[in-house]
Design an enzyme around this catalytic site. Structure first.
Site, short mmCIF file in Angstrom:
data_model
loop_
_atom_site.label_atom_id
_atom_site.label_comp_id
_atom_site.label_asym_id
_atom_site.label_seq_id
_atom_site.Cartn_x
_atom_site.Cartn_y
_atom_site.Cartn_z
N ASP A 261 67.94 -10.97 -2.06
CA ASP A 261 68.48 -11.35 -0.76
C ASP A 261 69.61 -12.34 -1.05
O ASP A 261 69.63 -12.98 -2.11
CB ASP A 261 67.36 -11.99 0.07
N ASP B 80 71.44 -14.83 1.53
CA ASP B 80 71.37 -16.15 2.18
C ASP B 80 70.08 -16.87 1.83
O ASP B 80 68.98 -16.34 2.00
CB ASP B 80 71.46 -15.99 3.70
N ASP C 216 76.72 -17.29 6.96
CA ASP C 216 77.34 -17.25 8.30
C ASP C 216 77.49 -18.66 8.87
O ASP C 216 78.56 -19.05 9.34
CB ASP C 216 76.50 -16.40 9.25
N ASP D 196 71.47 -9.26 5.18
CA ASP D 196 71.90 -9.09 6.56
C ASP D 196 73.15 -9.92 6.86
O ASP D 196 73.51 -10.10 8.02
CB ASP D 196 70.75 -9.46 7.52
N ASP E 162 63.64 -14.99 0.88
CA ASP E 162 63.17 -16.23 1.54
C ASP E 162 62.74 -16.00 2.99
O ASP E 162 61.87 -16.71 3.49
CB ASP E 162 64.27 -17.30 1.54
MG LIG Z 1 67.71 -15.01 3.20
#
Ligand SMILES: [Mg+2]
Ligand SMILES: [Zn+2]
Length: 269
Positions: A13, A15, A24, A103, A186
């Site tokens: 992942d 972020d 973001d 994402d 996370d």
């Molecule tokens: Mg994340």
């Protein structure tokens, strides 16, 4: 010559997993912190519509004259543990297939990888596609438009079921082609892919103190087990926890050093 090397897949992942921030919100803090209020209002009014929110944010940044170079400067400053970057180099040297599943968006991730010289080490970036249009505005689209609302898995936002992407990677011809699969995550959006992994192939590395750890701990409690996920580092003798009857091994990490040490022990052992 026979190649006996294990086929290893490592999915990160982005972020708060590969990097130590949400990309973001980091961009907004750097380029237009006064948009915080707009973001929280939009998020309250349209829960689960994060990509639509970022479309609006990028539009507002363009109106203010923010350019690609401004984005890139901010992306270059995103906090990241050097041990995580080293872990990616280690995985690549060991012949692992290293991928990112996020994402966020492809522009942020690819700019980050380029800045850190990691682009050639990553075989896939699966994220919401983003590009600059002819006017210089950053445009973002949902990863998929095909997913009906709500997503059949009931765990993921409509634009991206990370579990489905991972399943597609794992079962290209209805059979897992990897000897070991690691998933570093996370957030709540990482639960769906985590639960698609199974022992003895799958390992989930959950960041300590975040949603994924809490959600996996609840799963352990469902099995009547003490909801404790052990630390995942080479220095810790605790075996990783087992989720469900055949679910993945799971452990937690607190720092990039934990992640690096874990992969060092796994890949050299
Ligand atoms: Mg994340
Ligand atoms: Zn899902």
């Amino acid at each position: 010559m026979t190649n006996n090397r294990q086929q290893i897949l490592c999915v990160w992942d982005f972020d708060n997993s590969l990097i130590d921030e949400n990309s973001d919100t980091w961009i907004v803090e750097k380029l237009a912190p006064d948009l915080r209020g707009f973001m929280s209002e939009f998020h309250r009014a349209h829960p689960g519509q994060w990509t639509a929110l970022m479309q609006q944010v990028f539009f507002k940044l363009h109106e203010r004259g923010i350019t690609r170079a401004d984005y890139e400067r901010s992306i270059n400053d995103i906090p990241v543990s050097s041990a995580n970057l080293e872990a990616i180099r280690l995985l690549h040297r060991a012949g692992a297939d290293v991928r990112i599943l996020s994402d966020a968006n492809t522009f942020f991730i690819e700019a980050f990888l380029k800045h850190h010289g990691l682009s050639p080490l990553i075989s896939h970036v699966a994220s919401n596609p983003a590009h600059f249009d002819l006017t210089g505005q950053l445009r973002i689209d949902p990863y998929t438009l095909a997913c009906p609302l709500p997503c059949p898995c009931q765990l993921c936002p409509a634009n991206l079921c990370k579990g489905q992407v991972l399943s597609d990677w794992l079962h290209p011809v209805s059979q897992c082609q990897f000897d070991r699969v690691f998933y570093v995550g996370d957030g709540a959006g990482d639960l769906c892919p985590a639960l698609r992994l199974s022992r003895p192939v799958g390992y989930v590395l959950a960041r300590a103190g975040c949603s994924l750890e809490r959600l996996l701990s609840k799963r352990l409690a469902l099995d009547g087990l003490v909801p404790h996920l052990p630390q995942m580092a080479a220095t810790n003798a605790d075996p990783p926890a087992k989720i469900g009857a055949a679910g993945p091994w799971v452990g937690v990490w607190r720092s990039g050093e934990d992640v690096f040490q874990f992969f060092s022990s796994q890949l050299n052992g």
